[in-house]
Design a protein around this motif. Sequence first.
Motif, mmCIF file in Angstrom:
data_model
loop_
_atom_site.group_PDB
_atom_site.id
_atom_site.type_symbol
_atom_site.label_atom_id
_atom_site.label_comp_id
_atom_site.label_asym_id
_atom_site.label_seq_id
_atom_site.Cartn_x
_atom_site.Cartn_y
_atom_site.Cartn_z
ATOM 1 N N SER A 40 60.799 -15.962 13.678
ATOM 2 C CA SER A 40 61.108 -17.370 13.470
ATOM 3 C C SER A 40 62.358 -17.685 14.290
ATOM 4 C CB SER A 40 61.347 -17.676 11.991
ATOM 5 O OG SER A 40 61.635 -19.029 11.804
ATOM 6 N N GLY A 41 62.255 -18.657 15.154
ATOM 7 C CA GLY A 41 63.406 -19.023 15.978
ATOM 8 C C GLY A 41 63.925 -17.842 16.772
ATOM 9 N N ALA A 42 65.218 -17.578 16.643
ATOM 10 C CA ALA A 42 65.862 -16.500 17.393
ATOM 11 C C ALA A 42 65.868 -15.182 16.623
ATOM 12 C CB ALA A 42 67.290 -16.903 17.740
ATOM 13 N N VAL A 43 65.045 -15.073 15.583
ATOM 14 C CA VAL A 43 65.038 -13.870 14.740
ATOM 15 C C VAL A 43 63.661 -13.217 14.760
ATOM 16 C CG1 VAL A 43 65.286 -13.003 12.381
ATOM 17 C CG2 VAL A 43 66.862 -14.732 13.233
ATOM 18 N N LYS A 44 63.674 -11.907 14.969
ATOM 19 C CA LYS A 44 62.457 -11.101 14.913
ATOM 20 C C LYS A 44 62.730 -9.940 13.963
ATOM 21 C CE LYS A 44 59.382 -8.271 17.749
ATOM 22 N NZ LYS A 44 59.143 -7.778 19.116
ATOM 23 N N VAL A 45 61.829 -9.731 12.993
ATOM 24 C CA VAL A 45 62.018 -8.670 12.012
ATOM 25 C C VAL A 45 60.782 -7.781 11.990
ATOM 26 C CG1 VAL A 45 62.491 -8.095 9.607
ATOM 27 C CG2 VAL A 45 63.437 -10.198 10.580
ATOM 28 N N GLU A 46 61.012 -6.484 12.133
ATOM 29 C CA GLU A 46 59.940 -5.513 11.959
ATOM 30 C C GLU A 46 60.129 -4.868 10.590
ATOM 31 O OE1 GLU A 46 58.278 -1.266 13.707
ATOM 32 O OE2 GLU A 46 59.609 -2.467 14.951
ATOM 33 N N TRP A 47 59.131 -5.000 9.749
ATOM 34 C CA TRP A 47 59.150 -4.434 8.398
ATOM 35 C C TRP A 47 58.456 -3.085 8.504
ATOM 36 C CZ3 TRP A 47 62.024 -7.397 5.228
ATOM 37 C CH2 TRP A 47 62.227 -8.717 5.620
ATOM 38 N N GLN A 48 59.240 -2.021 8.611
ATOM 39 C CA GLN A 48 58.727 -0.692 8.902
ATOM 40 C C GLN A 48 58.219 0.002 7.642
ATOM 41 O OE1 GLN A 48 61.388 2.531 10.488
ATOM 42 N NE2 GLN A 48 60.422 1.830 12.382
ATOM 43 N N ALA A 49 56.919 0.270 7.609
ATOM 44 C CA ALA A 49 56.259 0.969 6.495
ATOM 45 C C ALA A 49 56.561 0.324 5.142
ATOM 46 C CB ALA A 49 56.650 2.449 6.499
ATOM 47 N N PRO A 50 56.173 -0.942 4.954
ATOM 48 C CA PRO A 50 56.499 -1.623 3.696
ATOM 49 C C PRO A 50 55.885 -0.962 2.460
ATOM 50 C CG PRO A 50 55.038 -2.969 5.052
ATOM 51 C CD PRO A 50 55.462 -1.811 5.888
ATOM 52 N N ASP A 51 54.838 -0.171 2.637
ATOM 53 C CA ASP A 51 54.244 0.531 1.489
ATOM 54 C C ASP A 51 55.217 1.528 0.868
ATOM 55 O OD1 ASP A 51 51.924 -0.900 1.827
ATOM 56 O OD2 ASP A 51 50.893 0.686 2.945
ATOM 57 N N SER A 52 56.213 1.953 1.644
ATOM 58 C CA SER A 52 57.183 2.925 1.129
ATOM 59 C C SER A 52 58.486 2.274 0.651
ATOM 60 C CB SER A 52 57.494 3.972 2.201
ATOM 61 O OG SER A 52 58.172 3.369 3.286
ATOM 62 N N PHE A 53 58.574 0.936 0.700
ATOM 63 C CA PHE A 53 59.779 0.266 0.228
ATOM 64 C C PHE A 53 59.973 0.526 -1.259
ATOM 65 C CE2 PHE A 53 59.905 -3.393 3.575
ATOM 66 C CZ PHE A 53 60.112 -2.465 4.574
ATOM 67 N N ARG A 54 61.222 0.569 -1.679
ATOM 68 C CA ARG A 54 61.565 0.904 -3.061
ATOM 69 C C ARG A 54 60.920 -0.047 -4.070
ATOM 70 N NH1 ARG A 54 67.725 1.838 -4.282
ATOM 71 N NH2 ARG A 54 67.324 3.264 -2.601
ATOM 72 N N ASP A 55 61.051 -1.368 -3.842
ATOM 73 C CA ASP A 55 60.473 -2.303 -4.807
ATOM 74 C C ASP A 55 60.238 -3.665 -4.171
ATOM 75 O OD1 ASP A 55 59.709 -3.905 -6.945
ATOM 76 O OD2 ASP A 55 61.695 -3.975 -7.836
ATOM 77 N N ILE A 56 58.990 -3.918 -3.817
ATOM 78 C CA ILE A 56 58.585 -5.257 -3.389
ATOM 79 C C ILE A 56 57.299 -5.633 -4.133
ATOM 80 C CG2 ILE A 56 59.706 -5.286 -1.147
ATOM 81 C CD1 ILE A 56 56.984 -4.563 0.094
ATOM 82 N N LYS A 57 57.217 -5.213 -5.374
ATOM 83 C CA LYS A 57 56.018 -5.473 -6.175
ATOM 84 C C LYS A 57 55.945 -6.935 -6.601
ATOM 85 C CE LYS A 57 55.892 -0.872 -8.195
ATOM 86 N NZ LYS A 57 56.040 -0.138 -9.446
ATOM 87 N N THR A 58 54.721 -7.417 -6.710
ATOM 88 C CA THR A 58 54.488 -8.750 -7.226
ATOM 89 C C THR A 58 54.082 -8.656 -8.692
ATOM 90 O OG1 THR A 58 53.219 -10.782 -6.992
ATOM 91 C CG2 THR A 58 52.071 -8.748 -6.457
ATOM 92 N N SER A 59 54.466 -9.640 -9.456
ATOM 93 C CA SER A 59 54.080 -9.645 -10.867
ATOM 94 C C SER A 59 52.720 -10.296 -11.061
ATOM 95 C CB SER A 59 55.129 -10.356 -11.715
ATOM 96 O OG SER A 59 55.274 -11.687 -11.279
ATOM 97 N N SER A 60 52.255 -11.024 -10.059
ATOM 98 C CA SER A 60 50.929 -11.633 -10.140
ATOM 99 C C SER A 60 50.416 -11.870 -8.725
ATOM 100 C CB SER A 60 50.994 -12.961 -10.889
ATOM 101 O OG SER A 60 51.808 -13.864 -10.180
ATOM 102 N N GLY A 61 49.141 -11.956 -8.577
ATOM 103 C CA GLY A 61 48.557 -12.229 -7.266
ATOM 104 C C GLY A 61 48.276 -10.966 -6.483
#
Length: 177
Positions: A34-55
């Motif tokens: 987005s704009g002047a920012v680029k983010v690579e989310w490396q192996a998000p399955d191994s992130f400590r906690d990005i769980k959703t409570s629904s959906g």
Amino acid sequence: MKITYVLMAAGLLSQLGVNVQAEETQEKNLITESGAVKVEWQAPDSFRDIKTSSGIQSRFEQRLFDTLTQALAKDAKKSLKANQKLELVVTDVDLAGDMRPTFGAAAVSELRIVKDLYPPRMTFSYRVFEDDKVIMIGDEKLVDMNFMHRVGINNSASDYESQMLADWLKKTVAPKV
């Protein structure tokens, strides 16, 4: 002769099985811009906690990553010059709060409990470019222990993390660019 063909077939099948397993276990990286920012989310399955409570988890992750990238881009627009770009490689995210099971009439689900005890955390490396030349580089392990005492936070799934990134940008990147 039949034994040779059987052994060759078994060898090929086992090789195919190994290749299929290797592809399945290979982690996926997501990239948001987005704009002047680029983010690579490396192996998000191994992130400590990005769980959703629904959906659906994959949709939640994409929405979360897009929201964080857009918020960071909005803040970066104030700090970066027109010819500068910020790139992050995020290696871990722990959303504010903790997931706890709840037991309803239909099934077991989870609910995110947000308390001072569970601050947002994020680990990443970053680079700031000016006209395709790296002018700043670093690694960060952010933790916002004061996240519950901020004014103006809407308490949605990414507000605490967005504010933590905005503070980092203002304190670390903005003074040096």
